[in-house]
Design a protein around this motif. Structure first.
Motif, PDB file in Angstrom:
ATOM      1  N   THR A  70       0.824  -1.212   0.000  1.00 19.62           N
ATOM      2  CA  THR A  70       0.000   0.000   0.000  1.00 19.62           C
ATOM      3  C   THR A  70       0.857   1.261   0.000  1.00 19.62           C
ATOM      4  O   THR A  70       0.599   2.203  -0.758  1.00 19.62           O
ATOM      5  N   CYS A  71       1.874   1.300   0.839  1.00 18.22           N
ATOM      6  CA  CYS A  71       2.709   2.504   0.871  1.00 18.22           C
ATOM      7  C   CYS A  71       3.488   2.663  -0.428  1.00 18.22           C
ATOM      8  O   CYS A  71       3.724   3.787  -0.882  1.00 18.22           O
ATOM      9  N   GLN A  76       2.352   1.815  -3.376  1.00 14.42           N
ATOM     10  CA  GLN A  76       1.376   2.358  -4.320  1.00 14.42           C
ATOM     11  C   GLN A  76       1.198   3.862  -4.122  1.00 14.42           C
ATOM     12  O   GLN A  76       1.048   4.613  -5.086  1.00 14.42           O
ATOM     13  N   HIS A  77       1.236   4.303  -2.869  1.00 11.13           N
ATOM     14  CA  HIS A  77       1.142   5.735  -2.591  1.00 11.13           C
ATOM     15  C   HIS A  77       2.374   6.485  -3.107  1.00 11.13           C
ATOM     16  O   HIS A  77       2.269   7.604  -3.616  1.00 11.13           O
ATOM     17  N   SER A  90       2.136   6.828  -6.891  1.00 15.55           N
ATOM     18  CA  SER A  90       1.174   7.866  -7.261  1.00 15.55           C
ATOM     19  C   SER A  90       1.765   9.258  -7.064  1.00 15.55           C
ATOM     20  O   SER A  90       1.609  10.139  -7.924  1.00 15.55           O
ATOM     21  N   ALA A 107      -2.696   8.562  -2.228  1.00 13.40           N
ATOM     22  CA  ALA A 107      -2.856   8.608  -0.782  1.00 13.40           C
ATOM     23  C   ALA A 107      -3.870   9.679  -0.409  1.00 13.40           C
ATOM     24  O   ALA A 107      -4.163  10.597  -1.180  1.00 13.40           O
ATOM     25  N   SER A 108      -4.396   9.558   0.787  1.00 13.03           N
ATOM     26  CA  SER A 108      -5.362  10.537   1.281  1.00 13.03           C
ATOM     27  C   SER A 108      -4.617  11.698   1.924  1.00 13.03           C
ATOM     28  O   SER A 108      -3.976  11.542   2.969  1.00 13.03           O
ATOM     29  N   ARG A 145      -3.531  17.927  -3.131  1.00 15.39           N
ATOM     30  CA  ARG A 145      -2.401  17.076  -3.494  1.00 15.39           C
ATOM     31  C   ARG A 145      -1.216  17.924  -3.952  1.00 15.39           C
ATOM     32  O   ARG A 145      -1.351  18.790  -4.815  1.00 15.39           O
ATOM     33  N   SER A 195       1.411  10.979   5.013  1.00 14.77           N
ATOM     34  CA  SER A 195       0.202  10.526   4.329  1.00 14.77           C
ATOM     35  C   SER A 195       0.451   9.210   3.601  1.00 14.77           C
ATOM     36  O   SER A 195      -0.461   8.389   3.464  1.00 14.77           O
ATOM     37  N   ILE A 196       1.660   9.009   3.125  1.00  9.47           N
ATOM     38  CA  ILE A 196       1.998   7.757   2.445  1.00  9.47           C
ATOM     39  C   ILE A 196       1.768   6.569   3.364  1.00  9.47           C
ATOM     40  O   ILE A 196       1.365   5.489   2.929  1.00  9.47           O
ATOM     41  N   ASN A 227      -0.334   6.737   6.068  1.00 10.27           N
ATOM     42  CA  ASN A 227      -1.645   6.889   6.697  1.00 10.27           C
ATOM     43  C   ASN A 227      -1.533   7.193   8.188  1.00 10.27           C
ATOM     44  O   ASN A 227      -2.280   6.662   9.006  1.00 10.27           O
TER      45      ASN A 227
END
Length: 747
Positions: A383-384, A386-387, A390, A430-431, A436, A460-461, A463
């Motif tokens: 997940t990190c 993927q952030h 992005s 990421a949120s 952004r 944020s990467i 969370n």
């Protein structure tokens, strides 16, 4: 790997080409002949790792403070002799060598399985014959060397080629490594790091000129010889027929020739081919009858040894983008130039390979393929990553977030991935609590607002944006450690409060301990689960490093180095204490400032996790198998552990037996709610494990079905998922043998 059998041949049959030399004397001779340049050794860093890492502990995750002191002493020995060192590390894996990379990774994966079998049988670290490099050693060593004032490069193409090119271009006194390819390159003398005696600075020089005199070849003919013998580009089996024919022809001239004279036999063939076609302009003689595919492969192998004749700068050694500018539309040219420069000078991690190659890889980690509850590190940190992808690819402020971004190819080694092809991983935004950020602003902007934006992007990467509130209030390395442990807690459902306490307490206590004190830590036994948790943490530090570089370095990279926040033996001791219900003051070495800092970190962690519906529970675990459990484990795994006993000393070519089909874990699975642990600990000082273990239940919120309990993660049909147990929690002996459930599911 180098050239198959060449170095052995030189040592046994051509000893006059193996010269014992004193590096100090070589340096003084170079100074006397050329006073304008200092004697320089180009060091193949990847080849030196096993010789540098001589710490007693390796299975627990690495003794990083001690490792730093070893590197410092190693460098000082050369500096005292007036020798400058320049280090090179692999920065990419070229696709022409991917098959060899995969082959090695599978072999090491089999050895990792043996390591865990040994730990479960004996409760201790296996001997050096099963040595595996601690996770992330190559990544962090280049940053360690830079921090010690050394010149360090990460390659943008094959590292051996860049090393040989640099040594030839700068007139270096030698190449220090352990790869017979350096005999083939027409470059500086090849010096063996395996035969280096640091106290006297003596080693063995493999002289290519004397080798050529012995086998009747010119230096220019060595590349063809290397390819016919087999190397990283030309697999040994592809040229087996040629070698067989060469050996048959050689035996007609020398009937008593032993089999290990294959180098002489192939040399005779190369000499005859080149003599017959003296005016041949091609790389492969036409008289060498091979298929078109084999000839192309041979030409590619020969070209890999041909160094540029003209003077070039390091920036011109490789094409700018090996991916054919595939990401040009997503990334500004200034970003590409900056990330390449940072990569070359070993000041960055992950970013270059993502932006310029669209690909990253990760080698073996110490992960137990029989462990159901702990997910592979590649899955935990997906997940990190993927952030990060992005953030890097949505770099232009006016880009549309709805535009589909290109997937990144990942070659990650872990149980369940057969490594037949790269996994295609899609970037995920990421949120962010604000708009952004643009990569241009993060990398090139200035001012307090930009500094805040960088911190926000970094956290944020993972969370855990709330951790930024502690920036400036605690040391940066503790801030990074807290961020990492929060992320692991959110991603790994089986992580309990004892695991978290072990992570945080060792990070807090580490700064108060010297390398000597860390070496003196006594471990009554080793726990295989703690071994994997240690490796998981260190791999996480490399992901923190990648996220930091992508975010414009809101934290100094040095704060993310393992010697600041992790020591394998220290973590293992804290793990055993935490799971034996030791009191907090005991866990923190009866140091009140450390205890206060630990409580502060844990409170923030609980706050962040609770906000995300992740409540940690107390779940003390048995930290060693008793004799009956060891016997049962041995009986159930006789085929796998044959030879894993005290008399096991053979290394062998282990297969990757037991690997499962590749799987992915949805980040939604990390949001389960669990009972909160009691506010106090049971037990006392010196109690390392419980004789009676009652695992608590992990409850998952469900509305339309009865309450489920989970004994851990299992692998089914190519995906990791929770293994349900309706009604009562599993029996303790089931948890003690995680392989049992998996075997049943596979059957």
């Amino acid at each position: 790997m180098g050239v198959k059998g060449l170095q052995y041949f030189m040592e046994r049959w051509c000893p006059e080409s193996c010269l014992t030399v004193n590096l100090g004397d070589m340096a003084r001779q170079q100074i006397s002949s050329d006073t304008t340049t200092s004697p320089t050794l180009v060091v193949d860093g990847m080849a030196c790792l096993r010789h540098w890492y001589t710490c007693k502990d390796w299975v627990c995750g690495g003794q990083w403070k001690e490792y730093m002191s070893i590197l410092r002493s190693w460098i000082e020995r050369f500096t005292t002799a007036g020798i400058k060192l320049v280090f090179f590390f692999d920065g990419v894996v070229e696709e022409k060598k991917r098959h060899e990379w995969v082959k090695r990774r599978r072999r090491v994966n089999g050895e990792v399985c043996k390591v865990f079998c040994y730990i479960k049988l004996h409760g201790e670290q296996p001997g050096r014959n099963l040595f595996c490099l601690p996770s992330g050693l190559a990544t962090f060593t280049r940053f360690a060397l830079r921090s010690l004032g050394q010149e360090v490069f990460s390659s943008v193409q094959e590292a051996d080629y860049e090393i040989a090119s640099y040594a030839r271009r700068h007139g270096c006194m030698g190449i220090l490594g352990q790869d017979s390819d350096f005999i083939i390159f027409d470059s500086a003398p090849y010096l063996s790091v395996a035969k280096l005696h640091l106290d006297s600075l003596t080693t063995v020089l493999y002289d290519r000129q004397r080798l050529c005199q012995a086998i009747g070849l010119y230096v220019s003919q060595l590349p063809l010889l290397a390819c016919l013998l087999g190397n990283d580009v030309v697999p040994e089996e592809r040229m087996q027929t040629i070698r067989n024919n060469a050996m048959a022809a050689y035996r007609k001239k020398c009937a008593t020739a032993p089999q290990d004279q294959i180098v002489l036999a192939v040399s005779m063939l190369v000499s005859s081919l080149c003599d017959a076609e003296e005016n041949e302009t091609g790389l492969v003689p036409q008289s060498l009858t091979r298929s078109t595919a084999d000839r192309c492969l041979l030409e590619k192998g020969i070209c890999s040894y041909l160094l540029p004749i003209q003077e070039t700068s390091e920036q011109d050694d490789a094409p700018f983008l090996s991916s054919g500018h595939a990401f040009e539309k997503y990334v500004n040219p200034e970003i590409l130039k900056a990330c390449r420069e940072q990569h070359r000078s070993a000041q960055s991690f992950m970013v270059y390979n993502v932006l310029c190659n669209g690909l990253i890889e990760c080698s073996n980690s110490l992960e137990d393929e029989e462990e159901d509850e702990l997910l592979p590190q590649a899955v935990v940190y997906k997940t990190c990553r993927q952030h990060i992808y992005s953030l890097l690819l949505l770099s232009r402020a006016n880009d549309s977030e709805s535009e589909e971004l290109p997937a990144i190819r990942e070659w990650f080694v872990y149980p369940g991935n057969p490594l037949k092809e790269p996994q295609m991983v899609q970037p995920i935004l990421a949120s962010f609590p604000c708009e952004r950020p643009s990569l241009d602003v993060l990398w090139f902007g200035s001012g307090p607002d930009v500094s805040t934006l960088r911190l926000t992007s970094f956290f944020s990467i993972f969370n855990c944006q709330e951790v930024a509130e502690l920036h400036g209030a605690i040391e940066d390395f503790l801030l990074a450690a807290l961020c990492l442990v929060i992320y692991i807690a959110l991603q790994v459902p089986s992580l309990c409060s004892e695991d978290v306490d072990a992570y945080l307490s060792q990070a807090v206590c580490l700064s108060f301990k010297s390398p000597q004190e860390l070496q003196q830590i006594k471990l009554p036994f080793l726990c295989s689960r703690a071994v994997q948790l240690g490796s998981l943490y260190v791999r996480g530090l490399s992901h923190l490093l990648g996220a930091n570089c992508a975010s414009g370095c809101p934290l100094p990279n040095t704060a993310l180095m393992p010697w600041h926040s992790f020591d394998g033996r220290l973590f293992h001791s804290k793990y055993l204490l935490a799971h034996s219900a030791a009191k907090e003051n005991v866990l923190l070495d009866n140091n009140q400032p450390s205890l206060s800092l630990f409580i502060q970190l844990r409170e923030k962690l609980v706050q962040v996790c609770t906000k995300r519906s992740r409540v940690l529970q107390s779940r003390p675990r048995p930290t060693v198998l008793d004799q009956s459990q060891r016997t049962r484990y041995r009986d159930e795994h006789k085929a796998r552990i044959s030879g894993v006993d005290d008399n096991w000393r053979e290394r062998g070519e282990a297969t990757a037996g037991g690997w499962r089909e590749s799987g992915h874990l949805s980040s939604e699975n990390s949001r389960e709610t669990v009972q909160q642990r009691p506010g106090h600990r049971r037990g006392g000082r010196g109690q390392y494990f419980h004789s009676h273990f009652h695992p608590p239940t992990i409850h998952v919120n469900t509305r339309s079905r009865p309450e489920q309990t989970y004994s851990g993660w299992r692998h089914s049909r190519g995906r990791y998922q929770l293994a349900p147990r309706w009604g009562h929690p599993p029996a303790p002996e089931t948890l003690a043998h995680p392989a049992r459930e998996r075997r049943g599911a596979e059957d």
